[in-house]
Design a protein around this motif. Structure first.
Motif, short mmCIF file in Angstrom:
data_model
loop_
_atom_site.label_atom_id
_atom_site.label_comp_id
_atom_site.label_asym_id
_atom_site.label_seq_id
_atom_site.Cartn_x
_atom_site.Cartn_y
_atom_site.Cartn_z
N ASN A 76 0.86 -1.19 0.00
CA ASN A 76 0.00 0.00 0.00
C ASN A 76 0.90 1.24 0.00
OD1 ASN A 76 -2.28 1.65 0.10
ND2 ASN A 76 -2.40 1.57 2.32
N ALA A 77 1.71 1.34 -1.06
CA ALA A 77 2.66 2.46 -1.16
C ALA A 77 1.89 3.77 -1.30
CB ALA A 77 3.58 2.26 -2.36
N ILE A 78 2.34 4.78 -0.57
CA ILE A 78 1.66 6.08 -0.54
C ILE A 78 2.63 7.15 -1.02
CG2 ILE A 78 0.50 7.77 0.93
CD1 ILE A 78 -0.15 5.48 2.85
N THR A 79 2.14 8.04 -1.89
CA THR A 79 2.95 9.17 -2.34
C THR A 79 2.37 10.46 -1.78
OG1 THR A 79 1.64 9.42 -4.38
CG2 THR A 79 3.59 8.01 -4.48
N ASN A 80 3.25 11.42 -1.57
CA ASN A 80 2.83 12.73 -1.11
C ASN A 80 3.25 13.76 -2.16
OD1 ASN A 80 1.57 14.43 0.64
ND2 ASN A 80 3.06 14.27 2.29
N GLN A 81 2.28 14.48 -2.69
CA GLN A 81 2.54 15.46 -3.74
C GLN A 81 3.01 16.77 -3.12
OE1 GLN A 81 2.18 14.63 -7.00
NE2 GLN A 81 1.45 12.58 -6.47
N LEU A 82 3.96 17.42 -3.79
CA LEU A 82 4.44 18.72 -3.33
C LEU A 82 3.98 19.85 -4.24
CD1 LEU A 82 8.09 17.88 -2.22
CD2 LEU A 82 6.00 17.94 -0.86
N ALA A 83 3.16 19.54 -5.23
CA ALA A 83 2.62 20.57 -6.12
C ALA A 83 1.24 20.12 -6.60
CB ALA A 83 3.54 20.81 -7.31
N GLY A 84 0.40 21.10 -6.92
CA GLY A 84 -0.91 20.79 -7.47
C GLY A 84 -1.98 20.55 -6.41
N ARG A 85 -3.15 20.21 -6.90
CA ARG A 85 -4.28 19.94 -6.03
C ARG A 85 -4.00 18.72 -5.15
NH1 ARG A 85 -8.83 17.19 -7.62
NH2 ARG A 85 -8.16 17.41 -9.80
N LEU A 86 -4.41 18.78 -3.91
CA LEU A 86 -4.20 17.73 -2.91
C LEU A 86 -2.74 17.61 -2.46
CD1 LEU A 86 -6.44 14.89 -4.44
CD2 LEU A 86 -7.09 16.68 -2.83
N SER A 87 -1.94 18.64 -2.73
CA SER A 87 -0.53 18.60 -2.35
C SER A 87 -0.30 19.18 -0.96
CB SER A 87 0.31 19.40 -3.36
OG SER A 87 0.04 20.78 -3.25
N VAL A 88 0.92 18.98 -0.46
CA VAL A 88 1.31 19.56 0.83
C VAL A 88 1.20 21.08 0.78
CG1 VAL A 88 3.23 19.86 2.44
CG2 VAL A 88 2.83 17.63 1.41
N ILE A 89 1.65 21.68 -0.31
CA ILE A 89 1.63 23.15 -0.43
C ILE A 89 0.21 23.68 -0.32
CG2 ILE A 89 2.11 25.08 -1.98
CD1 ILE A 89 4.59 23.91 -0.74
N GLN A 90 -0.73 23.04 -0.98
CA GLN A 90 -2.11 23.52 -0.92
C GLN A 90 -2.75 23.30 0.44
OE1 GLN A 90 -4.84 22.54 -4.01
NE2 GLN A 90 -3.85 23.93 -5.47
N ALA A 91 -2.18 22.42 1.23
CA ALA A 91 -2.75 22.14 2.56
C ALA A 91 -2.20 23.09 3.63
CB ALA A 91 -2.46 20.69 2.95
N LEU A 92 -1.24 23.93 3.28
CA LEU A 92 -0.63 24.83 4.25
C LEU A 92 -1.28 26.22 4.19
CD1 LEU A 92 3.14 23.91 3.68
CD2 LEU A 92 1.66 23.18 5.57
N PRO A 93 -1.38 26.92 5.31
CA PRO A 93 -1.95 28.27 5.31
C PRO A 93 -1.05 29.25 4.55
CG PRO A 93 -1.89 27.34 7.54
CD PRO A 93 -1.07 26.45 6.68
N VAL A 94 -1.67 30.25 3.93
CA VAL A 94 -0.93 31.26 3.17
C VAL A 94 0.06 31.99 4.07
CG1 VAL A 94 -1.14 33.44 1.93
CG2 VAL A 94 -2.67 31.55 1.39
#
Length: 482
Positions: free
Chosen positions: A425-443
């Motif tokens: 059950n390999a999991i990837t974490n995106q650093l760009a785009g929708r559903l990414s870490v960047i979009q989950a952080l406050p401005v």
């Protein structure tokens, strides 16, 4: 009375504690070498795209091996092999000490896998003799699976597999061995135990650490070759001359892929009908599992599991972008046998100049194999150093360690690949785009972390709203035109 009761409880507690301690000790003993290897042997500050280092010719094809002693493959715990089978070629039956996953890169054929303890559910007619003395019998055997380009074949450790090319073109399979899998109780060398023929011995580099002590010059390289002939005759209840042929004492020089003079007398379901039936049965089994039902013991949980899954259907894609491409992931939820193998498979298609990433694998190492076209790939480690920046072409493999950040951009011909990841059950974490870490952080957090103004922080967060696979940006398209 109370004293006897307390004494009994103490004894029970000590027995249980001893059992649990023994289990914990066995678990530690199983996992410790893996942890030690990662701590002391991994040198991952300079990754390289790898090509096969050895090629062994056979009568009806050839087999290519990547260098299993390379640091990258050693640390990932994965070994690679590629079989090219000519028309009417038969890859002889063999089993391995490590779980295997094969990707059918080209052609079509038939696969047989012998699952221990499972019934023979197929019947194929056989004809013997000439026209006057012709006899017809029914040959019972385990299931046959039609295979085609895009199929993933899952082969558990110790399961004997053979493959026959019944198509008009070459059949090419890329194999991945998970040598660090806990089911492998031997060393980290991938070992193929052939049941027939006289496969050519691999080089000393590939056989490093494998003892040849006691090997007789007139014996073949299959598992029957080393037995005393008289014992083999008694065990199989056969003639001595037949035992000589089985042991390949006359030095069969055909290799591990042999030519079949006439087509194999096999009957297998139609390809499309077989896949539809398998899909339906798989769905029914998954429904029963969700409802908590168990039926027929080992036959339900092992003998009837699917060993094949096609990855090329666009409707199965997890990420799809009409301007960029698609990515399909097979994990143990989608392809249940992968839970036993502890592997995940990813199949990707990128159009010209399209991108994937940056992203990282949370809980697995990954091996990327190029199928078509080429891509520019960058990999960055925990120090922010670029440990790989280069081209990955068709036929090359690249190891990406756990948590290292990856960015792919397809070149003018586009890029197709298959990846094997060392977790079911390999999991990837995106650093760009929708559903990414960047979009989950406050401005505000982004503004202070990168020391940028609020407008730039908002653009960083919202400018890329695609998920998984990205179309070329306007600035990239302009640079390409210029």
């Amino acid at each position: 009375m109370a004293y006897s009761y307390l004494l009994s409880l103490s004894i029970c507690f000590l027995v249980l504690y001893g059992c649990f301690a023994q289990i914990e000790q066995v678990t530690r003993r199983t996992r410790l070498p893996h942890q030690h290897r990662f701590q002391t042997e991994c040198r991952l500050d300079n990754l390289n795209a790898q090509e096969p280092s050895e090629r062994i010719e056979s009568e009806a094809g050839f087999t290519e091996y990547w260098d299993q002693n390379d640091d990258q493959f050693q640390c990932a715990g994965v070994a690679l092999v590629r079989h090219t089978i000519q028309r009417r070629g038969l890859l002889l039956p063999s089993y391995s000490n490590a779980p295997r996953v094969y990707y059918v890169a080209q052609g079509k054929g038939i696969q047989g896998a012998v699952l221990p303890g499972c019934p023979n559910t197929y019947q194929s007619p056989l004809q013997f003799g000439n026209r006057r003395t012709q006899q017809r019998i029914e040959d019972s055997h385990q299931k046959l699976r039609p295979i085609r380009e895009g199929d993933i074949l899952a082969v558990p450790e110790g399961v004997a597999q053979w493959i026959y090319n019944d198509g008009e073109n070459q059949l090419v399979l890329v194999g991945f061995y998970d040598t660090l899998n806990e089911e492998n109780q031997l060393d980290q060398n991938p070992r193929d135990f052939y049941l027939a023929g006289n496969p050519q011995e691999q080089s000393e580099q590939r056989n490093q650490g494998q003892s040849r002590r006691g090997k007789q010059d007139d014996n073949g390289n299959n598992v029957f070759g080393g037995f005393d002939r008289r014992l083999l005759v008694d065990s199989l209840n056969i003639r001595e001359d037949l035992a000589d042929k089985i042991q390949s004492r006359r030095k069969d020089q055909r290799g591990n892929i042999v030519d079949v003079q006439d087509d194999l007398q096999l009957i297998a379901p139609g390809r499309e009908d077989d896949e539809e039936r398998e899909d339906k049965r798989d769905e029914e089994r998954e429904d029963r599992r969700r409802q908590g039902r168990r039926e027929n013991g080992i036959e339900e949980t092992f003998c009837t599991q699917r060993l094949k899954h096609n990855t090329d259907d666009p409707q199965l894609a997890d990420f799809y972008n009409p301007r960029a491409g698609r990515v399909t992931t097979l994990n143990s939820y989608v392809f249940p046998i992968l839970e036993r193998l502890q592997l995940t498979v990813v199949r990707g298609f990128l159009y010209k100049n399209a991108l994937v990433g940056p992203y990282y694998n949370l809980n697995s190492n990954s091996v990327i194999y190029g199928l078509r076209g080429n891509a520019r790939i960058q990999v960055v480690d925990d120090n922010g150093d670029n440990v790989y920046y280069g081209e990955l072409r068709k036929g090359q493999a690249l190891v990406v360690p756990q948590n290292y950040v990856v960015l792919k951009r397809a070149e003018n011909e586009g890029f197709e690949w298959v990846s094997i990841k060392t977790n079911d059950n390999a999991i990837t974490n995106q650093l760009a785009g929708r559903l990414s870490v960047i979009q989950a952080l406050p401005v505000d957090m982004l503004q202070n972390a990168f020391n940028i103004d609020e407008n730039d922080a908002f653009q960083l967060k919202e400018n890329r709203n695609e998920a998984g696979v990205f179309s070329p940006s306007e600035s990239q398209s302009q640079r390409r035109r210029d």
